[in-house]
Scaffold this active site. Structure first.
Site, short mmCIF file in Angstrom:
data_model
loop_
_atom_site.label_atom_id
_atom_site.label_comp_id
_atom_site.label_asym_id
_atom_site.label_seq_id
_atom_site.Cartn_x
_atom_site.Cartn_y
_atom_site.Cartn_z
N GLY A 143 0.82 -1.19 0.00
CA GLY A 143 0.00 0.00 0.00
C GLY A 143 0.86 1.25 0.00
O GLY A 143 1.93 1.28 0.62
N SER A 144 0.41 2.28 -0.72
CA SER A 144 1.09 3.58 -0.73
C SER A 144 2.53 3.41 -1.23
O SER A 144 2.72 2.97 -2.36
CB SER A 144 1.01 4.18 0.67
OG SER A 144 1.32 5.53 0.66
N SER A 145 3.54 3.71 -0.41
CA SER A 145 4.92 3.52 -0.87
C SER A 145 5.13 2.05 -1.26
O SER A 145 5.83 1.75 -2.25
CB SER A 145 5.89 3.91 0.25
OG SER A 145 7.22 3.80 -0.18
#
Ligand SMILES: *[C@@H]1O[C@H](CO)[C@@H](O)[C@H](O)[C@H]1NC(C)=O
Ligand SMILES: *[C@@H]1O[C@H](CO)[C@@H](O)[C@H](O)[C@H]1NC(C)=O
Ligand SMILES: *[C@@H]1O[C@H](CO)[C@@H](O)[C@H](O)[C@H]1NC(C)=O
Length: 300
Positions: A143-145
């Site tokens: 998720g995200s990074s």
């Protein structure tokens, strides 16, 4: 000598704990990359009961996190998946200040370039041997990074990975640093100003493993329409990127409204199971992981 009942109960509990208590474990892996992220592994008590050797899921954390804190995060469902289905999970920890993954420097944006992506690939290679994994069942999520890194892994190591399910990331290479900095934030990409043609985005992927013509991982891309951290534009740019790599039309072959959740929209590109976008209407950063849907995508 007569042992008290409570002592016996405690002993039995201890023994059971020793046998049953799978734990996240730090492991040393052969790593010739310059980057030295830590590797944790979770081998559940329950053995894999599906056909053949078991799968591997690599769960890549977001910024300001680590393998162990991602593992212990109640919103991250992969430990549960491991326990229920008996597959091994690997939890890399970013070595960078701020805990983001390096998806900006050249060394991470090219195959075996010595960056974080190279080190994660080394973790995968080691896990396949050490935990008797079916190399045709290696999956990546984040998720995200970690979602950004999932795209980079798919681009640089298509031969190692069968499928990816990534949440709230950006296209592979979108966070590139013009100065070559490691784990740099990129305002143009996060703000949704990094727009390019399908061909240009596809070229970014192809440049990460020049000359590669083999199969590519099946890609599932989740993004929230109300993402205030990584602009929702990154959803369409990521879809553009992979449609070009797969040689697919940008028009979905099927669209399912209100699936897998109310107000979400699932879009399939090409033959079902190649590239899928999941647009989460009204959802911000980050879209919560859906274990069932990601496992279905992986086929486990
Ligand atoms: C690291 O090891 C792999 C396989 O053992 C090898 O293919 C690669 O060239 C090595 N890379 C570096 C930078 O030494
Ligand atoms: C940010 O990324 C874009 C591509 O998405 C790139 O063109 C630009 O040079 C990067 N910005 C910086 C400051 O490195
Ligand atoms: C997750 O996805 C499945 C379909 O794969 C769906 O049935 C389920 O409702 C979703 N879970 C949540 C919490 O939305």
């Amino acid at each position: 000598m007569a042992w008290s009942m409570s002592t016996l109960v405690r002993l039995v509990a201890l023994a059971a704990g020793g046998v049953m208590g799978a734990q996240l474990t730090a492991v040393t892996y052969p790593n010739n990359a310059t980057s030295k992220p830590q590797m944790h592994v979770y081998v559940p008590d329950k053995p894999w009961s599906g056909q053949g050797k078991g799968p591997l899921v690599v769960a890549i954390h977001s910024c300001q996190s680590s393998g162990p804190s991602y593992f212990n995060n109640a919103k991250i469902p992969w430990r549960q998946g491991s326990d229920r289905k008996g597959y091994v999970t690997v939890w890399p920890s970013s070595p960078n200040n701020g805990g983001c993954w390096d998806v900006s420097s050249k060394r991470s944006l090219v195959r075996n370039g010595g960056g974080d992506s190279h080190a994660i690939a080394n973790m995968i290679l080691y896990a396949i041997e050490k935990y008797n994994i079916d190399k045709e069942k290696v999956f990546v999520t984040g998720g995200s990074s970690g979602g950004m890194m999932s795209n980079v892994m798919a681009a640089a190591y298509p031969d190692l990975i069968r499928a990816v399910s990534l949440y709230s990331g950006v296209p592979a290479g979108c966070f590139v640093s013009s100065g070559g900095g490691v784990a740099q934030w990129n305002n143009s990409c996060s703000g949704g100003q990094s727009r390019a043609s399908v061909e240009q985005w596809g070229n970014v992927v192809r440049a990460m493993y020049p000359g590669y013509t083999g199969p590519r991982p099946r890609m599932q891309v989740w993004h929230g329409s109300a993402d205030g951290t990584l602009s929702p534009n990154n959803y369409q740019e990521t879809i553009k990127q992979w449609t070009n790599v797969f040689g697919l039309s940008q028009t979905p072959t099927s669209t399912v409204q209100n699936f897998p959740e109310r107000n979400y929209r699932t879009e399939n590109y090409g033959t079902e199971g190649m590239l899928q976008g999941i647009w989460a209407q009204g959802v911000g950063h980050s879209v919560p992981s859906n274990l069932t849907a990601s496992e279905q995508w992986f086929g486990i």
